[in-house]
Motif scaffolding. Structure first.
Motif, PDB file in Angstrom:
ATOM      1  N   MET A 244     -94.020  60.415 -22.430  1.00  0.00           N
ATOM      2  CA  MET A 244     -95.384  60.600 -21.962  1.00  0.00           C
ATOM      3  C   MET A 244     -96.188  59.334 -22.297  1.00  0.00           C
ATOM      4  SD  MET A 244     -97.923  63.658 -22.999  1.00  0.00           S
ATOM      5  CE  MET A 244     -99.513  63.784 -22.296  1.00  0.00           C
ATOM      6  N   GLU A 245     -96.878  58.828 -21.294  1.00  0.00           N
ATOM      7  CA  GLU A 245     -97.625  57.594 -21.524  1.00  0.00           C
ATOM      8  C   GLU A 245     -98.934  57.888 -22.254  1.00  0.00           C
ATOM      9  OE1 GLU A 245     -98.305  55.729 -17.778  1.00  0.00           O
ATOM     10  OE2 GLU A 245     -99.654  57.256 -17.066  1.00  0.00           O
ATOM     11  N   SER A 246     -99.391  56.914 -23.020  1.00  0.00           N
ATOM     12  CA  SER A 246    -100.646  57.058 -23.755  1.00  0.00           C
ATOM     13  C   SER A 246    -101.826  56.921 -22.785  1.00  0.00           C
ATOM     14  CB  SER A 246    -100.745  55.988 -24.838  1.00  0.00           C
ATOM     15  OG  SER A 246    -100.943  54.706 -24.254  1.00  0.00           O
ATOM     16  N   VAL A 247    -102.984  57.299 -23.272  1.00  0.00           N
ATOM     17  CA  VAL A 247    -104.197  57.169 -22.464  1.00  0.00           C
ATOM     18  C   VAL A 247    -104.423  55.699 -22.110  1.00  0.00           C
ATOM     19  CG1 VAL A 247    -106.701  57.474 -22.469  1.00  0.00           C
ATOM     20  CG2 VAL A 247    -105.242  59.249 -23.428  1.00  0.00           C
ATOM     21  N   LYS A 248    -104.203  54.820 -23.066  1.00  0.00           N
ATOM     22  CA  LYS A 248    -104.401  53.396 -22.813  1.00  0.00           C
ATOM     23  C   LYS A 248    -103.425  52.898 -21.748  1.00  0.00           C
ATOM     24  CE  LYS A 248    -104.421  48.872 -25.033  1.00  0.00           C
ATOM     25  NZ  LYS A 248    -104.261  48.139 -26.293  1.00  0.00           N
ATOM     26  N   GLN A 249    -102.165  53.316 -21.841  1.00  0.00           N
ATOM     27  CA  GLN A 249    -101.177  52.914 -20.838  1.00  0.00           C
ATOM     28  C   GLN A 249    -101.573  53.416 -19.453  1.00  0.00           C
ATOM     29  OE1 GLN A 249     -97.844  54.735 -22.820  1.00  0.00           O
ATOM     30  NE2 GLN A 249     -96.988  52.749 -23.424  1.00  0.00           N
ATOM     31  N   ALA A 250    -102.063  54.657 -19.380  1.00  0.00           N
ATOM     32  CA  ALA A 250    -102.502  55.210 -18.100  1.00  0.00           C
ATOM     33  C   ALA A 250    -103.686  54.421 -17.550  1.00  0.00           C
ATOM     34  CB  ALA A 250    -102.869  56.687 -18.257  1.00  0.00           C
TER      35      ALA A 250
ATOM     36  N   TRP B  22    -117.446  48.654 -10.741  1.00  0.00           N
ATOM     37  CA  TRP B  22    -117.440  49.499 -11.931  1.00  0.00           C
ATOM     38  C   TRP B  22    -117.478  50.969 -11.540  1.00  0.00           C
ATOM     39  CZ3 TRP B  22    -116.013  47.889 -16.470  1.00  0.00           C
ATOM     40  CH2 TRP B  22    -116.230  46.568 -16.845  1.00  0.00           C
ATOM     41  N   GLU B  23    -118.234  51.289 -10.507  1.00  0.00           N
ATOM     42  CA  GLU B  23    -118.343  52.673 -10.058  1.00  0.00           C
ATOM     43  C   GLU B  23    -116.998  53.195  -9.553  1.00  0.00           C
ATOM     44  OE1 GLU B  23    -120.519  50.214  -9.129  1.00  0.00           O
ATOM     45  OE2 GLU B  23    -122.196  50.880 -10.370  1.00  0.00           O
ATOM     46  N   GLN B  24    -116.254  52.374  -8.832  1.00  0.00           N
ATOM     47  CA  GLN B  24    -114.940  52.790  -8.342  1.00  0.00           C
ATOM     48  C   GLN B  24    -113.968  53.015  -9.499  1.00  0.00           C
ATOM     49  OE1 GLN B  24    -114.511  49.418  -5.718  1.00  0.00           O
ATOM     50  NE2 GLN B  24    -114.775  50.699  -3.894  1.00  0.00           N
ATOM     51  N   ILE B  25    -114.048  52.161 -10.501  1.00  0.00           N
ATOM     52  CA  ILE B  25    -113.205  52.344 -11.692  1.00  0.00           C
ATOM     53  C   ILE B  25    -113.577  53.647 -12.392  1.00  0.00           C
ATOM     54  CG2 ILE B  25    -112.688  51.437 -13.990  1.00  0.00           C
ATOM     55  CD1 ILE B  25    -113.069  48.598 -12.766  1.00  0.00           C
ATOM     56  N   GLN B  26    -114.862  53.883 -12.545  1.00  0.00           N
ATOM     57  CA  GLN B  26    -115.325  55.104 -13.203  1.00  0.00           C
ATOM     58  C   GLN B  26    -114.842  56.348 -12.462  1.00  0.00           C
ATOM     59  OE1 GLN B  26    -119.567  55.350 -13.610  1.00  0.00           O
ATOM     60  NE2 GLN B  26    -119.496  57.352 -14.601  1.00  0.00           N
ATOM     61  N   VAL B  27    -114.993  56.350 -11.152  1.00  0.00           N
ATOM     62  CA  VAL B  27    -114.564  57.498 -10.351  1.00  0.00           C
ATOM     63  C   VAL B  27    -113.058  57.722 -10.503  1.00  0.00           C
ATOM     64  CG1 VAL B  27    -114.255  58.319  -7.976  1.00  0.00           C
ATOM     65  CG2 VAL B  27    -116.459  57.395  -8.700  1.00  0.00           C
ATOM     66  N   ARG B  28    -112.278  56.652 -10.451  1.00  0.00           N
ATOM     67  CA  ARG B  28    -110.828  56.771 -10.580  1.00  0.00           C
ATOM     68  C   ARG B  28    -110.443  57.334 -11.945  1.00  0.00           C
ATOM     69  NH1 ARG B  28    -106.869  53.921  -7.568  1.00  0.00           N
ATOM     70  NH2 ARG B  28    -108.565  53.879  -6.072  1.00  0.00           N
ATOM     71  N   PHE B  29    -111.091  56.843 -13.008  1.00  0.00           N
ATOM     72  CA  PHE B  29    -110.808  57.356 -14.351  1.00  0.00           C
ATOM     73  C   PHE B  29    -111.198  58.829 -14.475  1.00  0.00           C
ATOM     74  CE2 PHE B  29    -110.918  53.147 -16.991  1.00  0.00           C
ATOM     75  CZ  PHE B  29    -109.679  52.806 -16.467  1.00  0.00           C
ATOM     76  N   GLU B  30    -112.355  59.193 -13.925  1.00  0.00           N
ATOM     77  CA  GLU B  30    -112.794  60.592 -13.992  1.00  0.00           C
ATOM     78  C   GLU B  30    -111.835  61.501 -13.234  1.00  0.00           C
ATOM     79  OE1 GLU B  30    -116.821  60.469 -12.574  1.00  0.00           O
ATOM     80  OE2 GLU B  30    -117.588  59.744 -14.483  1.00  0.00           O
ATOM     81  N   LEU B  31    -111.388  61.071 -12.060  1.00  0.00           N
ATOM     82  CA  LEU B  31    -110.439  61.856 -11.283  1.00  0.00           C
ATOM     83  C   LEU B  31    -109.138  62.043 -12.052  1.00  0.00           C
ATOM     84  CD1 LEU B  31    -109.519  63.262  -8.683  1.00  0.00           C
ATOM     85  CD2 LEU B  31    -108.880  61.007  -7.805  1.00  0.00           C
ATOM     86  N   TYR B  32    -108.642  60.973 -12.637  1.00  0.00           N
ATOM     87  CA  TYR B  32    -107.413  61.043 -13.426  1.00  0.00           C
ATOM     88  C   TYR B  32    -107.579  62.034 -14.582  1.00  0.00           C
ATOM     89  CZ  TYR B  32    -103.384  59.669 -16.198  1.00  0.00           C
ATOM     90  OH  TYR B  32    -102.215  59.686 -16.908  1.00  0.00           O
TER      91      TYR B  32
END
Length: 75
Positions: A1-7, A21-31
């Motif tokens: 299982m990968e770590s949060v940092k690896q993900a 930055w907004e696209q990164i934020q959205v992608r992280f929130e979705l994940y």
């Protein structure tokens, strides 16, 4: 299982260099939401797909709208 940092690094590597930055934020929130849902399912939670479909059919029928089954037969 990968770590949060690896993900997080993997997500960033897959995004275009000109992302915002907004696209990164959205992608992280979705994940994060997907991971939370997978943990819930692994723990025995969640609602089975058959139950969701049955409840949707009942709701559509009670609202006078065409049911999902009726919609799937239309071309």
């Amino acid at each position: 299982m990968e770590s949060v940092k690896q993900a997080a690094v993997k997500i960033l590597d897959e995004m275009p260099d000109d992302c915002t930055w907004e696209q990164i934020q959205v992608r992280f929130e979705l994940y994060a939401v997907i991971q939370r849902g997978e943990r819930e399912i692994d723990a025995g939670g969640g609602i089975p797909n058959d139950q969701v479909m049955m409840e949707a059919e009942e709701w559509l029928a009670s609202s006078g709208r065409p049911t999902l089954a009726a919609n799937s037969t239309e071309s």
